[in-house]
Enzyme design. Structure first.
Site, mmCIF file in Angstrom:
data_model
loop_
_atom_site.group_PDB
_atom_site.id
_atom_site.type_symbol
_atom_site.label_atom_id
_atom_site.label_comp_id
_atom_site.label_asym_id
_atom_site.label_seq_id
_atom_site.Cartn_x
_atom_site.Cartn_y
_atom_site.Cartn_z
ATOM 1 N N GLU A 1 24.736 0.374 17.153
ATOM 2 C CA GLU A 1 25.784 -0.460 16.530
ATOM 3 C C GLU A 1 25.308 -1.884 16.308
ATOM 4 O O GLU A 1 25.991 -2.673 15.671
ATOM 5 C CB GLU A 1 27.031 -0.453 17.427
ATOM 6 N N ASN B 1 19.041 -4.201 19.256
ATOM 7 C CA ASN B 1 18.832 -4.173 20.713
ATOM 8 C C ASN B 1 19.779 -3.247 21.476
ATOM 9 O O ASN B 1 19.737 -3.209 22.704
ATOM 10 C CB ASN B 1 18.868 -5.578 21.329
ATOM 11 N N ASP C 1 9.451 0.831 11.846
ATOM 12 C CA ASP C 1 8.597 0.283 12.901
ATOM 13 C C ASP C 1 9.380 -0.644 13.828
ATOM 14 O O ASP C 1 9.093 -0.726 15.024
ATOM 15 C CB ASP C 1 7.427 -0.491 12.277
ATOM 16 N N GLU D 1 11.719 -1.518 19.151
ATOM 17 C CA GLU D 1 12.847 -1.738 20.060
ATOM 18 C C GLU D 1 12.870 -0.688 21.183
ATOM 19 O O GLU D 1 13.016 -1.007 22.368
ATOM 20 C CB GLU D 1 14.152 -1.690 19.252
ATOM 21 N N GLY E 1 12.406 4.194 7.884
ATOM 22 C CA GLY E 1 12.348 2.737 7.814
ATOM 23 C C GLY E 1 11.711 2.272 6.518
ATOM 24 O O GLY E 1 11.633 3.022 5.551
ATOM 25 N N THR F 1 8.425 0.523 6.352
ATOM 26 C CA THR F 1 6.969 0.660 6.315
ATOM 27 C C THR F 1 6.518 1.957 6.994
ATOM 28 O O THR F 1 5.627 2.644 6.517
ATOM 29 C CB THR F 1 6.291 -0.550 7.012
ATOM 30 N N ARG G 1 12.009 -5.286 -0.247
ATOM 31 C CA ARG G 1 11.943 -6.696 0.140
ATOM 32 C C ARG G 1 10.501 -7.120 0.436
ATOM 33 O O ARG G 1 10.125 -8.259 0.193
ATOM 34 C CB ARG G 1 12.851 -6.976 1.350
ATOM 35 N N ASP H 1 4.622 -6.050 14.735
ATOM 36 C CA ASP H 1 5.221 -4.767 14.331
ATOM 37 C C ASP H 1 6.507 -4.989 13.533
ATOM 38 O O ASP H 1 7.496 -4.254 13.684
ATOM 39 C CB ASP H 1 5.554 -3.879 15.540
ATOM 40 N N GLU I 1 8.465 -7.631 13.733
ATOM 41 C CA GLU I 1 9.403 -8.538 14.409
ATOM 42 C C GLU I 1 8.729 -9.897 14.579
ATOM 43 O O GLU I 1 7.532 -9.953 14.882
ATOM 44 C CB GLU I 1 9.787 -7.991 15.787
HETATM 45 C C1 LIG Z 1 -2.169 -5.998 -4.641
HETATM 46 C C2 LIG Z 1 -1.802 -4.942 -3.684
HETATM 47 C C3 LIG Z 1 -1.896 -5.394 -2.295
HETATM 48 C C4 LIG Z 1 -1.450 -4.389 -1.320
HETATM 49 C C5 LIG Z 1 -1.844 -4.741 0.064
HETATM 50 C C6 LIG Z 1 -1.239 -3.805 0.992
HETATM 51 C C7 LIG Z 1 -1.673 -3.995 2.395
HETATM 52 C C8 LIG Z 1 -0.621 -3.381 3.234
HETATM 53 C C9 LIG Z 1 -0.971 -3.313 4.673
HETATM 54 C C10 LIG Z 1 0.302 -3.067 5.405
HETATM 55 C C11 LIG Z 1 0.107 -3.037 6.866
HETATM 56 C C12 LIG Z 1 1.423 -2.753 7.488
HETATM 57 C C13 LIG Z 1 1.372 -2.853 8.951
HETATM 58 C C14 LIG Z 1 2.740 -2.553 9.533
HETATM 59 C C15 LIG Z 1 3.699 -3.426 9.561
HETATM 60 C C16 LIG Z 1 5.075 -3.047 10.024
HETATM 61 O O1 LIG Z 1 5.127 -3.043 11.419
HETATM 62 C C17 LIG Z 1 6.074 -4.041 9.488
HETATM 63 C C18 LIG Z 1 7.509 -3.628 9.869
HETATM 64 O O2 LIG Z 1 7.829 -2.389 9.332
HETATM 65 P P1 LIG Z 1 9.368 -1.862 9.221
HETATM 66 O O3 LIG Z 1 10.002 -2.060 10.546
HETATM 67 O O4 LIG Z 1 9.275 -0.422 8.863
HETATM 68 O O5 LIG Z 1 10.047 -2.709 8.224
HETATM 69 N N1 LIG Z 1 5.973 -4.115 8.060
HETATM 70 C C19 LIG Z 1 5.525 -5.183 7.429
HETATM 71 O O6 LIG Z 1 5.263 -6.200 8.030
HETATM 72 C C20 LIG Z 1 5.408 -5.106 5.920
HETATM 73 C C21 LIG Z 1 4.053 -5.504 5.436
HETATM 74 C C22 LIG Z 1 4.033 -5.373 3.940
HETATM 75 C C23 LIG Z 1 2.908 -6.109 3.349
HETATM 76 C C24 LIG Z 1 2.958 -6.152 1.858
HETATM 77 N N1 LIG Z 2 22.876 -0.855 14.236
HETATM 78 C C1 LIG Z 2 22.017 -1.843 13.964
HETATM 79 N N2 LIG Z 2 22.401 -2.943 13.280
HETATM 80 C C2 LIG Z 2 21.526 -3.923 12.964
HETATM 81 N N3 LIG Z 2 20.215 -3.904 13.321
HETATM 82 C C3 LIG Z 2 19.771 -2.821 14.004
HETATM 83 C C4 LIG Z 2 20.647 -1.748 14.359
HETATM 84 N N4 LIG Z 2 19.922 -0.830 15.032
HETATM 85 C C5 LIG Z 2 18.661 -1.313 15.099
HETATM 86 N N5 LIG Z 2 18.564 -2.502 14.494
HETATM 87 C C6 LIG Z 2 17.368 -3.366 14.308
HETATM 88 O O1 LIG Z 2 16.936 -3.253 12.957
HETATM 89 C C7 LIG Z 2 15.590 -3.674 12.870
HETATM 90 C C8 LIG Z 2 14.860 -2.965 11.773
HETATM 91 O O2 LIG Z 2 14.953 -1.617 11.952
HETATM 92 P P1 LIG Z 2 14.006 -0.542 11.279
HETATM 93 O O3 LIG Z 2 14.599 0.786 11.610
HETATM 94 O O4 LIG Z 2 12.625 -0.777 11.670
HETATM 95 O O5 LIG Z 2 14.191 -0.788 9.717
HETATM 96 P P2 LIG Z 2 13.195 -1.369 8.623
HETATM 97 O O6 LIG Z 2 11.994 -0.488 8.622
HETATM 98 O O7 LIG Z 2 13.941 -1.270 7.344
HETATM 99 O O8 LIG Z 2 12.841 -2.760 9.024
HETATM 100 C C9 LIG Z 2 15.015 -3.441 14.238
HETATM 101 O O9 LIG Z 2 14.545 -4.656 14.713
HETATM 102 C C10 LIG Z 2 16.161 -2.949 15.099
HETATM 103 O O10 LIG Z 2 16.176 -3.605 16.342
#
Ligand SMILES: CCCCCCCCCCCCC/C=C/[C@@H](O)[C@H](COP(=O)(O)O)NC(=O)CCCCC
Ligand SMILES: Nc1ncnc2c1ncn2[C@@H]1O[C@H](COP(=O)(O)OP(=O)(O)O)[C@@H](O)[C@H]1O
Ligand SMILES: [Ca+2]
Length: 555
Positions: free
Chosen positions: A185, A188, A211, A216, A253, A255, A324, A515, A517
């Site tokens: 909800e 955290n 991720d 978390e 998620g 990524t 995004r 990761d 955050e």
């Molecule tokens: C011109 C084309 C360039 C493309 C370069 C792409 C290189 C991408 C490497 C991405 C490494 C990602 C490592 C993981 C990061 C994730 O932990 C983090 C959070 O993911 P989520 O919780 O699912 O949202 N993601 C990022 O920080 C996004 C990195 C995106 C970079 C473009």
């Molecule tokens: N119910 C919730 N409302 C808002 N944020 C949340 C909820 N549950 C988890 N989160 C938080 O959302 C963040 C992103 O979650 P994640 O599943 O990795 O999505 P994304 O890959 O789109 O970033 C995490 O830091 C997590 O702690």
């Protein structure tokens, strides 16, 4: 394998054709081959059973042998009584059938659930088969029976709940796995819950999300285990207690890097099947501290500069979902900031591999296996922790950097299928420290593009990569800082400069993307904890080695 289990081999019917079907508890395989029988007048072949040896029961008439196919018992999801479909021959013989649900490998590391039904023409034969298969499945002790599931309903494209309900829950129930499901909800919620929950009740924890959600759950689990074993997470030198309860990731998620880099694909069904068959993959965890205060753990990327700025910009656009990152990536690329500071690191002297070699971390990785042996030896020593004599001497690099990245694993993801550091290992106790020095926009773009093709992204004079066990980073504006008051003032100053740079003033500090955050401090100390956690995964299978399975399992 129990002593009572003998090989079972019979001629059974499948789609009105005779198959020689064998269940061998020794090799732990269920195999079958089409006997291509000539049928008798009623179109029926005779089935037989024999214990203790491989036995070819005869069908009437000629036999021509077709391809032998098999599935390891470890990849059988379940066996159940087959539903009778009222075929003509069944009305005469009232046969009993059993359906085997098993893992089929599809393209690009995808796993699917396939099924196959064999019919026996008497109940005794059916019972022998059904019981033998059930018994072998019961002996698969690494499989979870009861799971705790956390779903982030807002991760990625906000499909977490639907993905779990439609794709995962039916597979869990097929495999007789029960689950306590918590739809979070708030941020955290899962982490806090993990400090209260009765962990012993569960054989694993599953997170549905990206991720950030994994992070978390990992923080909740590692924190809980350290609390239970009286370990102070603020002590950066403390040997942390390993977490033996496995975490499963159902990717939902933005990524999905942790899932992709440990399974080979971000596909919910594939991940559910890895959980069901009870796969296990050890994983290194980095811990980040500032002034003896624990900040965060990381398993994939810790990125300062480019990836920190991407995260910062993207957080404001969370409502856009996964895209995004594309927008903020583009904006960050255009802004082309570099940050001044000092990186000190302790290279992993005993590393069996290097970040520039072509030996990728795969299922059954020898480098990670060797690291496990070393870890077991170190754990027998009286003083364990992150300090080991075998590590190299500290080295220091100063300068202006566009990006400082620490990749604890390849960080492969759909955006970059080979990842930030393609040869990084999941469980070798090291991380790859990648320093991208200030360079032109064009040069940095060439470096970035190489993350998406086969060329070496480290093969540039402005890129350095080191395999390390520990590193420190101090931004220029934090240097000479030695007390917390100073720290607060400088953090405040950096914040002002970061958010509202006065005309002509360069942005002073970036943030760390840990990761996905943000970290509270740019000045950090990072150490790698070898194989601290376990996932329901197996590492990436080598397609050349699993090709036979891909083909043979497809019916
Ligand atoms: C011109 C084309 C360039 C493309 C370069 C792409 C290189 C991408 C490497 C991405 C490494 C990602 C490592 C993981 C990061 C994730 O932990 C983090 C959070 O993911 P989520 O919780 O699912 O949202 N993601 C990022 O920080 C996004 C990195 C995106 C970079 C473009
Ligand atoms: N119910 C919730 N409302 C808002 N944020 C949340 C909820 N549950 C988890 N989160 C938080 O959302 C963040 C992103 O979650 P994640 O599943 O990795 O999505 P994304 O890959 O789109 O970033 C995490 O830091 C997590 O702690
Ligand atoms: Ca590693």
């Amino acid at each position: 394998m129990g002593p009572d289990l003998q090989p079972l081999s019979s001629t059974l019917l499948r789609k009105n054709r005779c198959y020689e079907v064998t269940l061998d508890p020794g090799s732990q395989e269920l195999s079958w081959r089409d006997l291509q029988p000539r049928r008798n007048r009623a179109g029926i072949c005779l089935a037989g059973v024999h214990y203790g040896a491989r036995h070819l029961a005869c069908c009437t008439g000629e036999q021509s042998l077709s391809a032998f196919q098999s599935v390891p018992v470890s990849e059988i999801i379940s066996v159940e009584e087959a539903a009778i479909d009222g075929g003509k021959w069944q009305q005469t013989f009232k046969p009993c059938g059993f359906t085997v649900h098993y893992v089929r490998r599809a393209r690009k590391h995808r796993w699917r659930c396939s099924e196959m039904t064999f019919w026996c023409n008497d109940e005794q034969l059916y019972n022998q088969w059904f019981q033998a298969l059930k018994r072998l499945l019961e002996l698969q002790t690494s499989r979870p029976k009861h799971l705790l599931v956390y779903i982030n309903p807002f991760g990625g494209k906000r499909q977490g709940k639907q993905i779990f309900d439609k794709k995962v829950a039916p597979l869990f129930s097929l495999a007789a796995i029960s689950a306590d499901v918590i739809v979070t909800e708030r941020a955290n919620h899962a982490k806090d819950n993990l400090f209260e929950v009765e962990l012993d009740k569960y054989d694993g924890i599953v997170c549905v999300g990206g991720d950030g959600m994994f992070s978390e759950v990992m923080h909740g689990l590692i924190g809980r285990i350290q609390k239970d074993s009286g370990i102070d997470q603020n002590n950066s030198r403390a040997p942390l207690t390993q977490c033996n309860i496995r975490i499963g990731i159902i990717p939902a998620g933005s990524t999905d890097c942790v899932c992709y880099a440990t399974v080979g694909i971000n596909d919910p069904v594939t991940s559910a099947l890895h959980i069901i068959i009870g796969d296990s993959q050890n994983l290194d965890v980095c811990s980040a501290h500032h002034n003896n205060t624990f900040l965060k753990y990381s398993v994939s990327l810790m990125g300062y500069g480019f990836y920190g700025d991407v995260l910062k910009t993207s957080e404001k656009n969370r409502w856009m979902g996964p895209s995004r990152y594309d927008i903020s990536g583009f904006k960050t690329f255009l802004s082309h900031h570099s940050y001044e500071g000092t990186v000190s690191f302790r290279p992993a002297k005993q590393a069996l591999a290097s970040p520039r070699d072509k030996q990728l971390c795969k299922f059954g990785c020898p480098v990670c296996r060797q690291a496990k042996k070393q870890l077991e030896m170190q754990q027998k020593e009286p003083f364990v922790g992150l300090e080991h004599n075998e590590d190299g001497d500290w080295q220091t690099v100063r300068g202006k950097f566009i990006a400082i990245n620490a990749a604890n694993m390849s960080c492969a993801c759909p955006r970059s299928p080979k990842g930030l550091s393609p040869a990084a290992h999941l469980a070798d106790g090291t991380a790859d420290l990648i320093l991208v020095r200030k360079c032109s926009r064009f040069k940095f773009l060439r470096h970035l593009i190489r993350h998406t093709n086969k060329e070496d992204q480290f093969d540039f004079p402005f890129v350095e990569v080191y395999r390390v066990k520990k590193f420190l980073f101090t931004p220029k504006h934090y240097e000479e800082e030695d007390n917390d008051n100073n720290d607060v003032a400088k953090k405040h100053f950096a914040h002002i400069c970061t958010e509202k740079p006065p005309c002509g003033c360069r942005r002073v500090n970036s943030i760390w993307n840990c990761d996905g955050e943000p970290l509270d401090h740019p000045s950090i100390e990072v150490g790698v904890h070898c194989q601290l956690i376990k996932l329901f995964a197996r590492g990436i299978e080598d397609p050349s080695k699993s090709k036979d399975h891909v083909d043979s399992n497809r019916l």
